[in-house]
Design a protein around this motif. Structure first.
Motif, PDB file in Angstrom:
ATOM      1  N   ALA A 164      12.229  85.838  55.821  1.00  0.00           N
ATOM      2  CA  ALA A 164      12.904  84.916  54.898  1.00  0.00           C
ATOM      3  C   ALA A 164      14.419  84.975  55.011  1.00  0.00           C
ATOM      4  O   ALA A 164      15.112  84.099  54.496  1.00  0.00           O
ATOM      5  N   ALA A 165      14.957  85.960  55.709  1.00  0.00           N
ATOM      6  CA  ALA A 165      16.415  86.103  55.746  1.00  0.00           C
ATOM      7  C   ALA A 165      17.082  85.047  56.609  1.00  0.00           C
ATOM      8  O   ALA A 165      18.248  84.710  56.380  1.00  0.00           O
ATOM      9  N   ALA A 166      16.364  84.519  57.612  1.00  0.00           N
ATOM     10  CA  ALA A 166      16.985  83.530  58.503  1.00  0.00           C
ATOM     11  C   ALA A 166      17.552  82.360  57.718  1.00  0.00           C
ATOM     12  O   ALA A 166      18.641  81.859  58.015  1.00  0.00           O
ATOM     13  N   PHE A 167      16.826  81.936  56.698  1.00  0.00           N
ATOM     14  CA  PHE A 167      17.256  80.769  55.928  1.00  0.00           C
ATOM     15  C   PHE A 167      18.467  81.100  55.045  1.00  0.00           C
ATOM     16  O   PHE A 167      19.366  80.283  54.878  1.00  0.00           O
TER      17      PHE A 167
ATOM     18  N   THR B 200      18.151  93.741  49.963  1.00  0.00           N
ATOM     19  CA  THR B 200      19.119  94.628  50.611  1.00  0.00           C
ATOM     20  C   THR B 200      20.132  93.825  51.409  1.00  0.00           C
ATOM     21  O   THR B 200      21.340  94.068  51.347  1.00  0.00           O
ATOM     22  N   TYR B 201      19.611  92.867  52.162  1.00  0.00           N
ATOM     23  CA  TYR B 201      20.512  92.033  52.970  1.00  0.00           C
ATOM     24  C   TYR B 201      21.501  91.271  52.081  1.00  0.00           C
ATOM     25  O   TYR B 201      22.700  91.237  52.366  1.00  0.00           O
TER      26      TYR B 201
ATOM     27  N   CYS C 229      24.009  93.794  58.756  1.00  0.00           N
ATOM     28  CA  CYS C 229      23.486  94.231  57.453  1.00  0.00           C
ATOM     29  C   CYS C 229      21.973  94.047  57.378  1.00  0.00           C
ATOM     30  O   CYS C 229      21.253  94.911  56.850  1.00  0.00           O
ATOM     31  N   PHE C 230      21.489  92.953  57.911  1.00  0.00           N
ATOM     32  CA  PHE C 230      20.059  92.638  57.852  1.00  0.00           C
ATOM     33  C   PHE C 230      19.238  93.659  58.629  1.00  0.00           C
ATOM     34  O   PHE C 230      18.205  94.141  58.146  1.00  0.00           O
ATOM     35  N   TYR C 231      19.684  94.016  59.829  1.00  0.00           N
ATOM     36  CA  TYR C 231      18.915  94.941  60.668  1.00  0.00           C
ATOM     37  C   TYR C 231      18.751  96.297  59.996  1.00  0.00           C
ATOM     38  O   TYR C 231      17.665  96.884  60.017  1.00  0.00           O
ATOM     39  N   PHE C 232      19.821  96.815  59.411  1.00  0.00           N
ATOM     40  CA  PHE C 232      19.711  98.147  58.823  1.00  0.00           C
ATOM     41  C   PHE C 232      18.942  98.125  57.507  1.00  0.00           C
ATOM     42  O   PHE C 232      18.340  99.121  57.122  1.00  0.00           O
ATOM     43  N   GLY C 233      18.928  96.993  56.825  1.00  0.00           N
ATOM     44  CA  GLY C 233      18.051  96.872  55.663  1.00  0.00           C
ATOM     45  C   GLY C 233      16.596  96.933  56.063  1.00  0.00           C
ATOM     46  O   GLY C 233      15.757  97.522  55.368  1.00  0.00           O
TER      47      GLY C 233
END
Length: 689
Positions: A310-313, A506-507, A538-542
């Motif tokens: 869902a983060a892509a959006f 988190t992201y 930020c997204f990857y480490f979350g």
């Protein structure tokens, strides 16, 4: 006909499914008349969201409010106040799991009213922005309180505590020490910003959740109910099961395919790990490593385009770039990470001297493919809609879901007609039942996402009140203006937050706090970092927090299936995921990994291949094995290869090479020498043996 797949171990699978249900479906299983309420609300929520994507046109603020209201209704009915039973007379309802107490029904109604207040009184609220009347303040405060409680019930106390901390800081900022002081806000401004406008709770994250994320989560839930998840597993096993360490390779492939439509690492573990972990153990993988491979594969499902958990959006909205640009930027790191995990499973198989499964124990490839081709149709429709006509993500997901519903409706009827498996009428009834179950499951899966994005909006809202500049100064002070220290702080904070928060939350929190700071500090040091690179960092480490002890729910689910210890499983999974952790540091400095301003397919493929080789070398250095067992001098050579593949720009500049891609050549030479030496040692070892 293909041979039947070995059945999974039931007790571990049951425990893993229990963890999944607690995480995504709630703890309550009503047995009285209230058992009809939850599926009815969930069904209405799914139908509402499908209507928005097709014929229903309403203001976006109304959409966000109704979306949150549905989530509130399910939270207070499905999640008890306390997870453990309460034995104190008069307070047993706090831990009631067999029915929905009247107190929670009342709370659900009040929470729904608080969420809908901005929609019901929308026109009048617009005329008194900044000057709320007592009724506005009452409903605004209730909304914040209900949201914090709903978030605590669904995802634990971490996010509510962070939101409370930021809220208190907004009020008590003037009383803080000088370097932390903040002018502060009034209750009127706080409630207006957080509860009565689209700058807080009803902000961009909740809007993306309401418009787009729900439809993709629904699509994934319905594909699973239709049988798509098992098809992916069988297809992966039929392709890879007979090779060295085959079940582990199949786990990686099936988790990657499931990750295309799933935004949950724990759901990936339960869906694919139920089958693959016992099979990995069968061919000789220790329980801990079998579980850890599944955890690493399932966790990385969230970095796989086109959905990315869902983060892509949300990234597309925050960075203000087209959604397909986000997918393009995420493509090489995601596929390189999965390719490296394939390599890691091969390394482990070599270390342990493992073989694959007998061909007779595996499904037949063509039989499996032909029998499940119809599951690929909605996926192809989704990709076509996104890539060729470039329709909006919500429209693409809606059309793919409609195609999937047609397949679900008639697949059993078609089998009945062609194979004589029951009657056509029974097949249609079964299809309707699966569609209903998918609609309900999709809505229930969305609850944690909806409340997490809304609660994260509290933090975002407080930051936008004026804390942003202060946060930049504080982080700059902590890192002493050093970009490497800044990245280390961000990575550590993301891992720490991710232990208690869903990936998306988190992201949102870390991107709001640190992504602009990364860009600013980098600019101060004289080099450019694209905003999307900071957001993806930020997204990857979350994501990596999902297998980081001591929490790591994905590791707990996998260890339940494998009957291994959760903490060692999480540590082993994190060791496998180091190859993913190195990539964000690389693409911050080498934007080629994100295909930034690269539009040539040939160059993109070259960068992908070299990135994979660099990741393989890094994995070999950290796992003690590449083509054969490492000697101490192999490690620095492999790390040098990884550096040259990840940062050809640095080495090109170092050696004065104008075309920095030429720097790949020395890296290939060193890698070839390492492989030749290790193969020579392997042959000598075989002769001695």
């Amino acid at each position: 006909m293909s041979e039947p797949m070995p059945q999974p171990e039931s007790t571990g699978s049951d425990e893993a499914r229990r963890l999944l249900e607690e995480e995504e479906y709630g703890l309550r299983r009503p047995r009285d008349w209230t058992r009809y309420l939850l599926p009815a609300v969930a069904l209405c929520w799914s139908l509402f969201q499908l209507s928005l994507a097709s014929w229903l046109l309403i203001d976006s603020t109304y959409t966000r409010a109704i979306h949150l209201a549905f989530a509130f209704a399910i939270v207070f009915m499905a999640y008890p106040t306390l997870r453990r039973p309460v034995t104190i007379p008069g307070l047993r309802w706090l831990g009631e799991k067999q029915k929905i107490p009247w107190a929670d029904l009342v709370l659900a109604l009040l929470a729904v009213a608080a969420a809908l207040y901005i929609a019901v009184d929308y026109e009048d609220l617009a005329t008194r922005i900044g000057a709320p009347i007592p009724r506005d303040l009452l409903f605004g405060i209730l909304l914040v309180l209900f949201l914090l409680e709903a978030t605590r019930r669904t995802i634990g106390p971490a996010l509510p505590i962070i939101a409370i901390f930021f809220s208190l800081y907004a009020f008590f900022g003037p009383y803080m020490p000088d370097f932390l002081s903040f002018k502060g806000v009034s209750i009127n401004r706080y409630i207006t910003q957080i509860s009565l406008t689209t700058e807080g709770i009803y902000g961009i994250p909740l809007d993306v959740s309401a418009r787009i994320v729900f439809l993709f989560v629904l699509f994934g839930a319905m594909l699973e109910k239709a049988g798509g998840g098992k098809f992916f597993i069988d297809l992966a096993m039929s392709l890879l099961g007979r090779y060295k360490g085959g079940p582990a390779k199949a786990a990686v492939m099936s988790s990657g395919l499931t990750g295309l439509v799933s935004g949950s690492s724990i759901a990936n573990v339960v869906t694919t790990g139920t089958f693959t972990i016992p099979l990995m153990k069968k061919v000789g993988y220790p329980a801990k490593k079998a579980a850890a491979i599944e955890v690493a594969a399932s966790t990385d499902g969230q970095i796989m385009p086109p959905i990315m958990g869902a983060a892509a959006f949300i990234i597309a909205e925050y960075v203000n770039i087209p959604y397909l640009e986000v997918c393009k930027a995420a493509a090489i790191p995601a596929f390189a990470s999965y390719a490296t995990l394939f390599f890691l499973t091969h390394i482990e198989a070599n270390k342990l001297g493992l073989r694959g499964l007998p061909k007779a124990d595996l499904p037949r490839f063509f039989h499996t493919l032909v029998g499940g081709l119809h599951y690929l149709v909605p996926l192809l429709v989704l990709l076509y809609e996104l890539i060729i006509p470039r329709h909006s993500p919500d429209l693409a997901a809606f059309r793919a879901t409609m195609v999937l519903m047609l397949i679900m409706l008639f697949q059993h009827a078609a089998r009945a007609r062609m194979r004589g498996e029951g009657t056509v009428a029974e097949g249609v009834r079964r299809g309707l039942s699966e569609i209903y179950q998918g609609l309900v499951a999709g809505a229930r899966n969305m609850v944690s996402v909806a409340v997490a994005t809304a609660a994260a909006g509290i933090i975002v809202g407080v930051v936008t009140m004026g804390l942003g500049g202060l946060i930049t100064d504080v982080i700059d002070t902590l890192s002493r203006g050093n970009i490497y220290a800044m990245l280390g702080i961000t990575a550590f904070a993301s891992l720490l937050l991710g232990m208690g928060l869903p990936t998306t939350a988190t992201y949102i929190v870390m991107a709001s706090l640190t992504a602009p700071v990364i860009v600013t500090i980098a600019a101060d040091q004289g080099f450019f970092v694209p905003l999307i690179a900071a957001h993806l960092f930020c997204f990857y480490f979350g994501i990596l927090a999902d297998d980081t002890p001591p929490v790591g729910l994905a590791a707990y689910a996998a260890s339940a299936i494998a009957h291994s210890e959760p903490i060692p499983t999480g540590l082993q999974g994190f060791m496998y995921d180091i190859r993913t952790a190195i990539l964000p540091f690389m693409f911050i400095f080498n934007h080629d990994l994100l295909l930034w301003n690269i539009n040539s397919w040939g160059l993109a493929i070259l960068i992908f291949i070299m990135t994979c080789l660099g990741a393989f070398a890094f994995a070999g250095a950290t796992q003690g094995w590449f083509a054969w067992r490492n000697r101490w001098w192999d490690v620095p050579l492999l790390l040098l290869v990884a550096a040259m593949m990840f940062r050809p720009d640095f080495f090109g500049e170092l050696f004065g090479i104008e075309n920095h891609y030429i720097a790949y050549i020395p890296g290939l030479i060193v890698l070839g020498l390492v492989i030749a030496w290790q193969k020579l040692r392997q042959r000598r070892s075989a002769v001695v043996a």
